[in-house]
Scaffold this motif. Structure first.
Motif, PDB file in Angstrom:
ATOM      1  N   ARG A   1      37.885 -26.841-103.826  1.00 30.62           N
ATOM      2  CA  ARG A   1      38.139 -28.255-104.120  1.00 30.62           C
ATOM      3  C   ARG A   1      39.630 -28.507-104.321  1.00 30.62           C
ATOM      4  N   ALA A   2      40.289 -27.646-105.086  1.00 32.30           N
ATOM      5  CA  ALA A   2      41.722 -27.817-105.366  1.00 32.30           C
ATOM      6  C   ALA A   2      42.549 -27.703-104.093  1.00 32.30           C
ATOM      7  N   ILE A   3      42.210 -26.753-103.248  1.00 33.66           N
ATOM      8  CA  ILE A   3      42.946 -26.582-101.988  1.00 33.66           C
ATOM      9  C   ILE A   3      42.814 -27.836-101.136  1.00 33.66           C
ATOM     10  N   GLY A   4      41.624 -28.434-101.104  1.00 31.85           N
ATOM     11  CA  GLY A   4      41.432 -29.674-100.346  1.00 31.85           C
ATOM     12  C   GLY A   4      42.294 -30.810-100.879  1.00 31.85           C
ATOM     13  N   VAL A   5      42.353 -30.931-102.198  1.00 33.11           N
ATOM     14  CA  VAL A   5      43.159 -31.988-102.830  1.00 33.11           C
ATOM     15  C   VAL A   5      44.639 -31.772-102.520  1.00 33.11           C
ATOM     16  N   VAL A   6      45.111 -30.545-102.676  1.00 28.04           N
ATOM     17  CA  VAL A   6      46.531 -30.254-102.454  1.00 28.04           C
ATOM     18  C   VAL A   6      46.876 -30.377-100.966  1.00 28.04           C
ATOM     19  N   GLN A   7      45.942 -30.031-100.095  1.00 31.36           N
ATOM     20  CA  GLN A   7      46.165 -30.206 -98.648  1.00 31.36           C
ATOM     21  C   GLN A   7      46.417 -31.675 -98.329  1.00 31.36           C
ATOM     22  N   GLY A   8      45.671 -32.574 -98.981  1.00 35.04           N
ATOM     23  CA  GLY A   8      45.892 -34.011 -98.795  1.00 35.04           C
ATOM     24  C   GLY A   8      47.275 -34.441 -99.262  1.00 35.04           C
ATOM     25  N   LEU A   9      47.713 -33.898-100.401  1.00 34.25           N
ATOM     26  CA  LEU A   9      49.068 -34.187-100.886  1.00 34.25           C
ATOM     27  C   LEU A   9      50.116 -33.689 -99.898  1.00 34.25           C
ATOM     28  N   LEU A  10      49.895 -32.503 -99.376  1.00 40.60           N
ATOM     29  CA  LEU A  10      50.854 -31.918 -98.434  1.00 40.60           C
ATOM     30  C   LEU A  10      50.964 -32.765 -97.168  1.00 40.60           C
ATOM     31  N   GLU A  11      49.841 -33.270 -96.692  1.00 44.83           N
ATOM     32  CA  GLU A  11      49.874 -34.164 -95.525  1.00 44.83           C
ATOM     33  C   GLU A  11      50.705 -35.409 -95.822  1.00 44.83           C
ATOM     34  N   GLN A  12      50.544 -35.979 -97.034  1.00 48.20           N
ATOM     35  CA  GLN A  12      51.330 -37.152 -97.416  1.00 48.20           C
ATOM     36  C   GLN A  12      52.817 -36.820 -97.453  1.00 48.20           C
ATOM     37  N   LEU A  13      53.141 -35.692 -98.060  1.00 50.84           N
ATOM     38  CA  LEU A  13      54.546 -35.295 -98.195  1.00 50.84           C
ATOM     39  C   LEU A  13      55.199 -35.084 -96.829  1.00 50.84           C
ATOM     40  N   LEU A  14      54.465 -34.460 -95.925  1.00 52.04           N
ATOM     41  CA  LEU A  14      55.053 -34.071 -94.638  1.00 52.04           C
ATOM     42  C   LEU A  14      54.919 -35.126 -93.547  1.00 52.04           C
ATOM     43  N   GLU A  15      54.271 -36.236 -93.843  1.00 51.77           N
ATOM     44  CA  GLU A  15      54.108 -37.291 -92.847  1.00 51.77           C
ATOM     45  C   GLU A  15      55.444 -37.729 -92.225  1.00 51.77           C
ATOM     46  N   PRO A  16      56.514 -37.919 -93.017  1.00 46.30           N
ATOM     47  CA  PRO A  16      57.787 -38.327 -92.409  1.00 46.30           C
ATOM     48  C   PRO A  16      58.368 -37.277 -91.444  1.00 46.30           C
ATOM     49  N   LEU A  17      57.893 -36.040 -91.528  1.00 41.05           N
ATOM     50  CA  LEU A  17      58.380 -34.990 -90.621  1.00 41.05           C
ATOM     51  C   LEU A  17      57.413 -34.751 -89.457  1.00 41.05           C
ATOM     52  N   GLY A  18      56.416 -35.613 -89.324  1.00 43.37           N
ATOM     53  CA  GLY A  18      55.461 -35.457 -88.235  1.00 43.37           C
ATOM     54  C   GLY A  18      54.159 -34.801 -88.659  1.00 43.37           C
ATOM     55  N   GLY A  19      53.922 -34.709 -89.956  1.00 43.30           N
ATOM     56  CA  GLY A  19      52.675 -34.122 -90.440  1.00 43.30           C
ATOM     57  C   GLY A  19      52.730 -32.604 -90.465  1.00 43.30           C
ATOM     58  N   LEU A  20      51.643 -32.020 -90.913  1.00 42.29           N
ATOM     59  CA  LEU A  20      51.580 -30.573 -91.098  1.00 42.29           C
ATOM     60  C   LEU A  20      51.835 -29.798 -89.807  1.00 42.29           C
ATOM     61  N   GLY A  21      51.377 -30.318 -88.680  1.00 43.35           N
ATOM     62  CA  GLY A  21      51.562 -29.617 -87.407  1.00 43.35           C
ATOM     63  C   GLY A  21      52.788 -30.057 -86.631  1.00 43.35           C
ATOM     64  N   GLY A  22      53.598 -30.946 -87.193  1.00 44.40           N
ATOM     65  CA  GLY A  22      54.750 -31.485 -86.475  1.00 44.40           C
ATOM     66  C   GLY A  22      55.860 -30.464 -86.275  1.00 44.40           C
ATOM     67  N   GLU A  23      56.626 -30.652 -85.213  1.00 43.16           N
ATOM     68  CA  GLU A  23      57.735 -29.734 -84.897  1.00 43.16           C
ATOM     69  C   GLU A  23      58.790 -29.725 -85.996  1.00 43.16           C
ATOM     70  N   ARG A  24      59.102 -30.904 -86.557  1.00 46.45           N
ATOM     71  CA  ARG A  24      60.095 -30.946 -87.641  1.00 46.45           C
ATOM     72  C   ARG A  24      59.583 -30.186 -88.869  1.00 46.45           C
ATOM     73  N   THR A  25      58.283 -30.288 -89.139  1.00 41.99           N
ATOM     74  CA  THR A  25      57.693 -29.556 -90.267  1.00 41.99           C
ATOM     75  C   THR A  25      57.783 -28.055 -90.021  1.00 41.99           C
ATOM     76  N   LYS A  26      57.492 -27.630 -88.806  1.00 44.26           N
ATOM     77  CA  LYS A  26      57.580 -26.200 -88.482  1.00 44.26           C
ATOM     78  C   LYS A  26      59.016 -25.701 -88.640  1.00 44.26           C
ATOM     79  N   ALA A  27      59.984 -26.488 -88.179  1.00 42.24           N
ATOM     80  CA  ALA A  27      61.398 -26.111 -88.317  1.00 42.24           C
ATOM     81  C   ALA A  27      61.791 -26.086 -89.799  1.00 42.24           C
ATOM     82  N   PHE A  28      61.353 -27.069 -90.561  1.00 42.67           N
ATOM     83  CA  PHE A  28      61.618 -27.133 -92.002  1.00 42.67           C
ATOM     84  C   PHE A  28      61.041 -25.897 -92.695  1.00 42.67           C
ATOM     85  N   SER A  29      59.831 -25.520 -92.338  1.00 42.99           N
ATOM     86  CA  SER A  29      59.192 -24.338 -92.925  1.00 42.99           C
ATOM     87  C   SER A  29      59.969 -23.071 -92.606  1.00 42.99           C
ATOM     88  N   ARG A  30      60.461 -22.962 -91.369  1.00 42.97           N
ATOM     89  CA  ARG A  30      61.276 -21.788 -91.013  1.00 42.97           C
ATOM     90  C   ARG A  30      62.563 -21.743 -91.829  1.00 42.97           C
TER      91      ARG A  30
END
Length: 176
Positions: A110-139
């Motif tokens: 349950r907690a992972i699902g809730v935090v996953q939703g927060l992460l999607e919100q946070l990363l939306e400006p970078l193209g979402g969790l699967g976005g290229e900018r997010t991948k570059a940011f993670s690297r």
């Protein structure tokens, strides 16, 4: 970019983002009886369990980047809440092995699902969790996490210029 961030140092921005994330996760997982730090242990244990691992407290501390003593304290609290089982390692009586209880696995899901939703919100400006900018940011973040930082009270031989010091002081957390 907010006016707070316009002239801020990278260190200040990392601190602000880290604080923003911790507060958001604290609020999101509180209804599940967790804090952000407890969530980091529970989610890590959940992922390790899925790969067949049952880590020691020390291994979990290394994995999360938290101090071993703090992990021990968190694990005891989670054990008291019925979320984690702590058992002595038969191969090393000094080591404590950790695993999630059945209730703990449900809380973790349950907690992972809730935090996953927060992460999607946070990363939306970078193209979402699967976005290229997010991948570059993670690297880039992973690169910075691999840097060893040694604390030294000696001033560096090439001290910062007055201008860079002023910029740093303008964005110091105590100056807000």
């Amino acid at each position: 970019m907010s006016s707070t961030s316009e002239h801020a140092t990278p260190g200040f921005l990392v601190w602000r983002l880290s604080t923003k994330w911790r507060v958001a996760v604290d609020r999101a997982v509180a209804p599940l009886g967790l804090t952000h730090a407890q969530y980091s242990l529970v989610a890590s244990l959940y992922g390790m369990h899925r790969t067949g691992r049952r880590p020691s407290q020390r291994q979990l501390a290394d994995h999360t980047g938290l101090e071993p003593l703090y992990v021990s304290k968190l694990a005891r609290a989670l054990e008291a809440a019925g979320v984690v089982d702590r058992t002595r390692d038969p191969a090393d009586p000094r080591a404590i092995r950790l695993s999630l209880t059945e209730d703990g696995r449900e809380v973790a899901r349950r907690a992972i699902g809730v935090v996953q939703g927060l992460l999607e919100q946070l990363l939306e400006p970078l193209g979402g969790l699967g976005g290229e900018r997010t991948k570059a940011f993670s690297r880039e973040l992973a690169t910075l996490l691999d840097v060893s930082l040694d604390v030294s009270l000696d001033a560096p031989s090439d001290s910062p210029s007055d201008t860079s010091l002023d910029t740093h002081l303008d964005s110091h957390p105590d100056e807000e």
